[in-house]
Design a protein around this motif. Structure first.
Motif, mmCIF file in Angstrom:
data_model
loop_
_atom_site.group_PDB
_atom_site.id
_atom_site.type_symbol
_atom_site.label_atom_id
_atom_site.label_comp_id
_atom_site.label_asym_id
_atom_site.label_seq_id
_atom_site.Cartn_x
_atom_site.Cartn_y
_atom_site.Cartn_z
ATOM 1 N N MET A 1 0.889 -1.088 0.115
ATOM 2 C CA MET A 1 0.037 0.122 -0.230
ATOM 3 C C MET A 1 0.828 1.267 -0.074
ATOM 4 O O MET A 1 0.749 2.228 -0.802
ATOM 5 C CB MET A 1 -0.979 0.080 1.110
ATOM 6 C CG MET A 1 -1.809 1.013 1.161
ATOM 7 S SD MET A 1 -2.779 1.007 -0.137
ATOM 8 C CE MET A 1 -4.075 2.234 0.389
ATOM 9 N N LYS A 2 1.894 1.418 0.792
ATOM 10 C CA LYS A 2 2.790 2.472 0.935
ATOM 11 C C LYS A 2 3.729 2.811 -0.421
ATOM 12 O O LYS A 2 3.602 3.650 -0.796
ATOM 13 C CB LYS A 2 3.786 2.350 1.988
ATOM 14 C CG LYS A 2 3.330 2.399 3.418
ATOM 15 C CD LYS A 2 4.062 2.444 4.438
ATOM 16 C CE LYS A 2 3.600 2.533 5.871
ATOM 17 N NZ LYS A 2 4.650 2.245 7.000
ATOM 18 N N ARG A 3 3.779 1.469 -0.896
ATOM 19 C CA ARG A 3 4.700 1.395 -2.410
ATOM 20 C C ARG A 3 3.738 2.288 -3.377
ATOM 21 O O ARG A 3 4.179 2.809 -4.019
ATOM 22 C CB ARG A 3 5.230 0.302 -2.898
ATOM 23 C CG ARG A 3 6.334 -0.335 -2.057
ATOM 24 C CD ARG A 3 6.886 -1.690 -2.856
ATOM 25 N NE ARG A 3 8.022 -1.913 -1.770
ATOM 26 C CZ ARG A 3 8.697 -3.103 -2.118
ATOM 27 N NH1 ARG A 3 7.937 -3.834 -3.257
ATOM 28 N NH2 ARG A 3 9.805 -3.511 -1.418
ATOM 29 N N MET A 4 2.497 1.878 -3.209
ATOM 30 C CA MET A 4 1.717 2.453 -4.487
ATOM 31 C C MET A 4 1.330 3.901 -4.185
ATOM 32 O O MET A 4 1.290 4.589 -5.172
ATOM 33 C CB MET A 4 0.054 1.420 -4.550
ATOM 34 C CG MET A 4 -0.643 1.961 -5.271
ATOM 35 S SD MET A 4 -0.029 1.658 -6.818
ATOM 36 C CE MET A 4 -1.259 0.757 -7.709
ATOM 37 N N LEU A 5 1.369 4.262 -3.005
ATOM 38 C CA LEU A 5 1.194 5.645 -2.696
ATOM 39 C C LEU A 5 2.277 6.436 -3.062
ATOM 40 O O LEU A 5 2.290 7.453 -3.740
ATOM 41 C CB LEU A 5 0.843 5.915 -1.103
ATOM 42 C CG LEU A 5 0.602 7.361 -0.729
ATOM 43 C CD1 LEU A 5 -0.455 8.011 -1.433
ATOM 44 C CD2 LEU A 5 0.489 7.340 0.888
ATOM 45 N N PHE A 7 4.674 5.424 -5.260
ATOM 46 C CA PHE A 7 4.700 5.608 -6.742
ATOM 47 C C PHE A 7 3.809 6.600 -7.266
ATOM 48 O O PHE A 7 4.051 7.359 -8.119
ATOM 49 C CB PHE A 7 4.449 4.018 -7.313
ATOM 50 C CG PHE A 7 4.595 3.958 -8.808
ATOM 51 C CD1 PHE A 7 5.895 4.181 -9.477
ATOM 52 C CD2 PHE A 7 3.419 3.923 -9.335
ATOM 53 C CE1 PHE A 7 5.822 3.958 -10.783
ATOM 54 C CE2 PHE A 7 3.470 3.848 -10.697
ATOM 55 C CZ PHE A 7 4.613 3.808 -11.570
ATOM 56 N N SER A 8 2.544 6.852 -6.849
ATOM 57 C CA SER A 8 1.621 7.572 -7.271
ATOM 58 C C SER A 8 2.079 9.055 -7.027
ATOM 59 O O SER A 8 2.057 9.774 -8.029
ATOM 60 C CB SER A 8 0.484 7.541 -6.625
ATOM 61 O OG SER A 8 -0.333 6.119 -6.838
ATOM 62 N N LEU A 9 2.505 9.574 -5.737
ATOM 63 C CA LEU A 9 2.821 10.603 -5.726
ATOM 64 C C LEU A 9 4.150 11.147 -6.629
ATOM 65 O O LEU A 9 4.335 12.120 -7.361
ATOM 66 C CB LEU A 9 3.335 10.792 -4.278
ATOM 67 C CG LEU A 9 2.497 10.778 -3.229
ATOM 68 C CD1 LEU A 9 2.896 10.726 -1.915
ATOM 69 C CD2 LEU A 9 1.423 11.967 -3.493
#
Length: 43
Positions: A1-5, A7-9
């Motif tokens: 979840m943290k990686r996806m956030l 990456f999105s930022l």
């Protein structure tokens, strides 16, 4: 979840930086200005 956030930022930041610079010269100036601000903050 943290990686996806993260990456999105990163993706949003990159897209904003690219769209804000119409030329490579403009991109270089933006990067230089960012570096100068970081350097001033460090002093």
């Amino acid at each position: 979840m943290k990686r996806m956030l993260a990456f999105s930022l990163l993706l949003m930041f990159t897209a904003g930086a690219i769209s804000g610079c119409n030329t490579f010269e403009g991109a270089g100036e933006d990067i230089e200005q960012g570096g100068e601000e970081v350097q001033e903050a460090a002093d």
